[in-house]
Design an enzyme around this catalytic site. Structure first.
Site, short mmCIF file in Angstrom:
data_model
loop_
_atom_site.label_atom_id
_atom_site.label_comp_id
_atom_site.label_asym_id
_atom_site.label_seq_id
_atom_site.Cartn_x
_atom_site.Cartn_y
_atom_site.Cartn_z
N CYS A 150 -2.70 -3.02 7.40
CA CYS A 150 -2.25 -2.95 8.79
C CYS A 150 -2.47 -1.52 9.31
O CYS A 150 -2.94 -0.64 8.57
CB CYS A 150 -0.76 -3.31 8.87
SG CYS A 150 0.33 -2.05 8.15
N GLU A 197 0.81 -1.21 0.00
CA GLU A 197 0.00 0.00 0.00
C GLU A 197 0.85 1.27 0.00
O GLU A 197 0.57 2.23 -0.71
CB GLU A 197 -0.93 0.04 1.22
CG GLU A 197 -1.90 -1.11 1.30
CD GLU A 197 -1.38 -2.27 2.16
OE1 GLU A 197 -0.22 -2.71 1.97
OE2 GLU A 197 -2.13 -2.73 3.03
N CYS A 244 -0.58 1.16 7.21
CA CYS A 244 -1.17 1.37 5.88
C CYS A 244 -2.56 1.98 5.96
O CYS A 244 -2.89 2.86 5.17
CB CYS A 244 -1.17 0.05 5.11
SG CYS A 244 0.51 -0.52 4.75
#
Length: 152
Positions: free
Chosen positions: A84, A56, A87
């Site tokens: 996560c 990302e 990101c």
């Protein structure tokens, strides 16, 4: 050809396969603006020895460079796995309008699994989330990757 979420997720899946071939956790991503893929990325943490090199982040940096701006509020990000915390934060900061991902990330996911950064009412975000796109295909690739990793 109809360009729906599955169409773009297949592009992200191709990126994930690149990561797999490079012995990286197979997460891939693409960013779309006006039905055009403007950026792609896959995990490069092991290759670059850099914890921030998630798919990302790689794609967001490319998209910002391509559009010459940091606000991506007219873009959709397609990711094979749930973002996560880092990101999800970057997606929120970039004001990306829509996240589409394939599989949940039970250990690190920040859209549903561990926490939900995107739908947190205390944060400025109007991001739409769609999950489960190409889920079975992505799950199989992830399982195969970790089986291979354990054998080594």
């Amino acid at each position: 050809m109809i360009k729906d979420d599955a169409y773009y997720m297949r592009i992200a899946l191709k990126e994930a396969k690149k990561a797999y071939e490079e012995k990286e956790v197979p997460v891939g991503c693409c960013i779309v603006c006006d039905e055009i893929v403007i950026a792609k990325g896959h995990n490069l943490r092991e290759t670059k020895k850099d914890v921030t090199m998630h798919a990302e982040i790689v794609a967001i940096k490319k998209a910002c460079s391509k559009l010459n701006r940091w606000i991506l509020d007219d873009c959709t990000i397609y990711i094979t796995a749930e973002p996560c915390l880092m990101c999800a934060g970057a997606i929120s900061q970039a004001r990306i309008k829509k996240i589409v991902y394939g599989v949940a990330s039970p250990k690190y996911g920040a859209c549903e699994s561990v926490c939900n950064v995107i739908d947190n009412p205390r944060l400025f975000t109007n991001t739409i989330i769609t999950k489960g796109v190409l889920k079975e295909e992505i799950e199989k690739m992830m399982k195969d990757f970790f089986i291979c990793l354990r054998k080594q």
